[in-house]
Design an enzyme around this catalytic site. Sequence first.
Site, PDB file in Angstrom:
ATOM      1  N   ALA A 133      -4.116  13.734  27.646  1.00  0.00           N
ATOM      2  CA  ALA A 133      -3.111  14.520  26.926  1.00  0.00           C
ATOM      3  C   ALA A 133      -2.661  13.778  25.677  1.00  0.00           C
ATOM      4  O   ALA A 133      -2.792  12.557  25.580  1.00  0.00           O
ATOM      5  CB  ALA A 133      -1.913  14.802  27.831  1.00  0.00           C
ATOM      6  N   ASP A 134      -2.115  14.544  24.757  1.00  0.00           N
ATOM      7  CA  ASP A 134      -1.511  13.990  23.555  1.00  0.00           C
ATOM      8  C   ASP A 134      -0.281  14.827  23.239  1.00  0.00           C
ATOM      9  O   ASP A 134      -0.346  16.058  23.258  1.00  0.00           O
ATOM     10  CB  ASP A 134      -2.484  14.027  22.373  1.00  0.00           C
ATOM     11  CG  ASP A 134      -1.901  13.350  21.145  1.00  0.00           C
ATOM     12  OD1 ASP A 134      -1.526  12.167  21.242  1.00  0.00           O
ATOM     13  OD2 ASP A 134      -1.802  14.007  20.093  1.00  0.00           O
TER      14      ASP A 134
END
Length: 174
Positions: free
Chosen positions: A63-64
């Site tokens: 994820a970011d």
Amino acid sequence: MKITLASGSPRRAKILKDLGVEFDVVKTDAPEVSYPHDPERTVRENALAKGAAAAPRRRVLSADTIVWFDGRIYGKPRDLEEAKKFLRELSGNVHTVFTGVAFDGDVKVARSDVKFRALTDAAIDEYVARVRPTDRAGAYDIDESGDLIVESYTGSYENIMGLPVEPLKEWGIA
């Protein structure tokens, strides 16, 4: 199902633990991109790059998360002074939190809006003393003393923490 979390984020690990997901952690140093006028592209590409950096493992979740305000991307501040600057700029305003979540090459983007309280320098100093802001996008964590700075939000609380639950449910992880 056991997965690999390609992230060293304690907030993401907390969300997975709370959901009862079995996982191991692999930290990656994937290079990140930033497109201030296209925050969704930014988090999509960064989430995919982090997942690819964990290869050749399978069942990789990455994820970011970014904070986006006034056409600008707020990532992790370099130091405490920059963290305070971020908090002053976000004070009294509504900003958007975007998180790109990738699982085995599929990527989804979640969006939440957060309204900050009008913050004084004293309130910012108190918050920074309580929380390690240099390890958080936008220099804050809604789950850790967030009541000091957040007035309200719409969308997924977990997204604001850095890992929305909705895509995990779609993929059968949670």
